[in-house]
Design a protein around this motif. Structure first.
Motif, mmCIF file in Angstrom:
data_model
loop_
_atom_site.group_PDB
_atom_site.id
_atom_site.type_symbol
_atom_site.label_atom_id
_atom_site.label_comp_id
_atom_site.label_asym_id
_atom_site.label_seq_id
_atom_site.Cartn_x
_atom_site.Cartn_y
_atom_site.Cartn_z
ATOM 1 N N THR A 115 45.854 -91.218 26.967
ATOM 2 C CA THR A 115 46.956 -90.520 27.625
ATOM 3 C C THR A 115 46.470 -89.976 28.975
ATOM 4 O O THR A 115 45.272 -89.954 29.253
ATOM 5 N N GLY A 116 47.408 -89.501 29.774
ATOM 6 C CA GLY A 116 47.067 -89.012 31.105
ATOM 7 C C GLY A 116 46.017 -87.916 31.089
ATOM 8 O O GLY A 116 45.077 -87.928 31.886
ATOM 9 N N GLU A 117 46.175 -86.946 30.154
ATOM 10 C CA GLU A 117 45.221 -85.835 30.109
ATOM 11 C C GLU A 117 43.821 -86.331 29.767
ATOM 12 O O GLU A 117 42.830 -85.894 30.366
ATOM 13 N N LEU A 118 43.727 -87.249 28.812
ATOM 14 C CA LEU A 118 42.414 -87.756 28.405
ATOM 15 C C LEU A 118 41.791 -88.613 29.503
ATOM 16 O O LEU A 118 40.568 -88.615 29.678
ATOM 17 N N VAL A 119 42.616 -89.333 30.245
ATOM 18 C CA VAL A 119 42.100 -90.136 31.360
ATOM 19 C C VAL A 119 41.479 -89.217 32.405
ATOM 20 O O VAL A 119 40.374 -89.469 32.910
ATOM 21 N N ASP A 120 42.174 -88.127 32.738
ATOM 22 C CA ASP A 120 41.629 -87.175 33.713
ATOM 23 C C ASP A 120 40.299 -86.600 33.227
ATOM 24 O O ASP A 120 39.343 -86.475 33.999
ATOM 25 N N MET A 121 40.232 -86.259 31.947
ATOM 26 C CA MET A 121 38.999 -85.694 31.390
ATOM 27 C C MET A 121 37.874 -86.727 31.367
ATOM 28 O O MET A 121 36.703 -86.383 31.556
ATOM 29 N N ALA A 122 38.233 -87.983 31.145
ATOM 30 C CA ALA A 122 37.220 -89.044 31.134
ATOM 31 C C ALA A 122 36.558 -89.158 32.508
ATOM 32 O O ALA A 122 35.335 -89.270 32.620
ATOM 33 N N TRP A 123 37.378 -89.114 33.562
ATOM 34 C CA TRP A 123 36.808 -89.206 34.906
ATOM 35 C C TRP A 123 36.087 -87.921 35.292
ATOM 36 O O TRP A 123 35.144 -87.950 36.087
ATOM 37 N N ASP A 124 36.492 -86.792 34.716
ATOM 38 C CA ASP A 124 35.723 -85.555 34.907
ATOM 39 C C ASP A 124 34.307 -85.734 34.374
ATOM 40 O O ASP A 124 33.337 -85.275 34.974
ATOM 41 N N GLU A 160 26.857 -78.867 33.052
ATOM 42 C CA GLU A 160 28.256 -79.156 33.351
ATOM 43 C C GLU A 160 28.652 -80.544 32.849
ATOM 44 O O GLU A 160 29.757 -80.736 32.327
ATOM 45 N N ALA A 161 27.749 -81.516 32.987
ATOM 46 C CA ALA A 161 28.029 -82.856 32.460
ATOM 47 C C ALA A 161 28.174 -82.822 30.946
ATOM 48 O O ALA A 161 29.061 -83.468 30.371
ATOM 49 N N SER A 162 27.306 -82.065 30.303
ATOM 50 C CA SER A 162 27.383 -81.944 28.851
ATOM 51 C C SER A 162 28.661 -81.223 28.424
ATOM 52 O O SER A 162 29.307 -81.588 27.445
ATOM 53 N N ARG A 163 29.016 -80.199 29.178
ATOM 54 C CA ARG A 163 30.245 -79.447 28.876
ATOM 55 C C ARG A 163 31.469 -80.353 29.038
ATOM 56 O O ARG A 163 32.392 -80.326 28.208
ATOM 57 N N ALA A 164 31.497 -81.158 30.093
ATOM 58 C CA ALA A 164 32.624 -82.074 30.304
ATOM 59 C C ALA A 164 32.735 -83.062 29.146
ATOM 60 O O ALA A 164 33.842 -83.390 28.702
ATOM 61 N N ARG A 165 31.587 -83.536 28.671
ATOM 62 C CA ARG A 165 31.589 -84.442 27.513
ATOM 63 C C ARG A 165 32.172 -83.749 26.280
ATOM 64 O O ARG A 165 33.010 -84.315 25.561
ATOM 65 N N GLY A 166 31.751 -82.503 26.052
ATOM 66 C CA GLY A 166 32.256 -81.769 24.896
ATOM 67 C C GLY A 166 33.744 -81.519 24.963
ATOM 68 O O GLY A 166 34.463 -81.650 23.965
ATOM 69 N N ILE A 167 34.240 -81.162 26.150
ATOM 70 C CA ILE A 167 35.677 -80.934 26.325
ATOM 71 C C ILE A 167 36.450 -82.224 26.087
ATOM 72 O O ILE A 167 37.489 -82.237 25.417
ATOM 73 N N PHE A 168 35.939 -83.331 26.624
ATOM 74 C CA PHE A 168 36.617 -84.614 26.431
ATOM 75 C C PHE A 168 36.695 -84.981 24.945
ATOM 76 O O PHE A 168 37.756 -85.350 24.443
ATOM 77 N N LEU A 169 35.584 -84.863 24.244
ATOM 78 C CA LEU A 169 35.562 -85.252 22.834
ATOM 79 C C LEU A 169 36.434 -84.329 21.986
ATOM 80 O O LEU A 169 37.121 -84.790 21.067
ATOM 81 N N SER A 170 36.425 -83.030 22.283
ATOM 82 C CA SER A 170 37.266 -82.100 21.526
ATOM 83 C C SER A 170 38.742 -82.438 21.707
ATOM 84 O O SER A 170 39.519 -82.434 20.748
ATOM 85 N N ASN A 171 39.120 -82.728 22.937
ATOM 86 C CA ASN A 171 40.515 -83.076 23.197
ATOM 87 C C ASN A 171 40.861 -84.465 22.685
ATOM 88 O O ASN A 171 41.993 -84.701 22.254
ATOM 89 N N GLY A 172 39.896 -85.388 22.740
ATOM 90 C CA GLY A 172 40.137 -86.711 22.185
ATOM 91 C C GLY A 172 40.409 -86.645 20.692
ATOM 92 O O GLY A 172 41.325 -87.300 20.172
ATOM 93 N N ARG A 173 39.631 -85.835 20.007
ATOM 94 C CA ARG A 173 39.854 -85.671 18.569
ATOM 95 C C ARG A 173 41.209 -85.029 18.302
ATOM 96 O O ARG A 173 41.941 -85.459 17.403
ATOM 97 N N ALA A 174 41.563 -84.009 19.089
ATOM 98 C CA ALA A 174 42.860 -83.357 18.919
ATOM 99 C C ALA A 174 43.990 -84.359 19.123
ATOM 100 O O ALA A 174 44.961 -84.387 18.361
ATOM 101 N N HIS A 175 43.865 -85.200 20.144
ATOM 102 C CA HIS A 175 44.905 -86.190 20.418
ATOM 103 C C HIS A 175 45.053 -87.168 19.265
ATOM 104 O O HIS A 175 46.169 -87.490 18.841
#
Length: 202
Positions: A115-124, A160-175
């Motif tokens: 989804t759009g939100e996950l795509v943005d987080m992936a590029w983050d 920050e890279a590790s944090r971005a990964r964690g945020i992406f995975l947490s939201n990916g699981r939620a989705h």
């Protein structure tokens, strides 16, 4: 009414009933097939998303571990009382580049399936990894006067890279679980680094 006509009419009614039943049955079969097809399509889409999300998380984790490996080699310069030249093998830099490329490739996969939100987080995640690579490059050539500053910048970039990964995975699981995205607040995550910037299980 003539018996023959009655028989003919009765037969026509029977044929009409049979045709009507067949038509209703066909419509029902088509509807069931359509529902089944939609269900299978949704399952396939969810599987593709799950695979894409997991692949990006894995690629980002491998990138973080490779940064930590190279940083440990660079740290040996400062092990003694005076700075010492400690070369980083070329294959380590090649492996780092390959890891960053893999993060980009998996982010593209998320762009195709997410989804759009996950795509943005992936590029983050990708851009955070890119910044960490640049910080590592600066750390590789830093002199003693700016050592603390550049090392601190590297630690901040890798975290920050590790944090971005964690945020992406947490939201990916939620989705994938049908929960709202993006999640509010800080997600729980295990970083690829400890407080000193060294690799840790995550």
């Amino acid at each position: 009414m003539d018996g023959g006509i009655v028989a003919i009419l009765t037969g026509l009614v029977g044929v009409a009933g049979t045709l009507g039943g067949a038509l209703v049955g066909r419509r029902g079969a088509v509807k069931v097939a359509s529902v089944t097809s939609d269900s299978n399509h949704e399952l396939a889409r969810q599987a593709a998303r799950r695979q894409a999300y997991a692949a990006l998380g894995t690629a980002a984790f491998r990138f973080g571990r490779k940064v930590a490996d190279i940083q440990q080699i660079m740290d040996r310069r400062w092990a003694g009382s005076r700075p010492t030249h400690v070369p980083v093998p070329a294959e380590e830099y090649a492996a780092l580049d390959a890891c960053l490329d893999e993060v980009a490739h998996t982010a593209i996969s998320v762009q195709l399936h997410g989804t759009g939100e996950l795509v943005d987080m992936a590029w983050d995640v990708y851009f955070a990894c890119q910044r960490a690579e640049r910080a590592l490059s600066k750390y590789g050539v830093v002199g003693l006067p700016k050592l603390d500053e550049i090392r601190g910048a590297l630690d901040a970039a890798t975290m920050e890279a590790s944090r971005a990964r964690g945020i992406f995975l947490s939201n990916g699981r939620a989705h994938l679980e049908g929960r709202p995205v993006p999640l509010q607040g800080e997600p729980t995550l295990q970083t690829a680094y400890d407080s000193n910037g060294n690799g840790a299980q995550g």
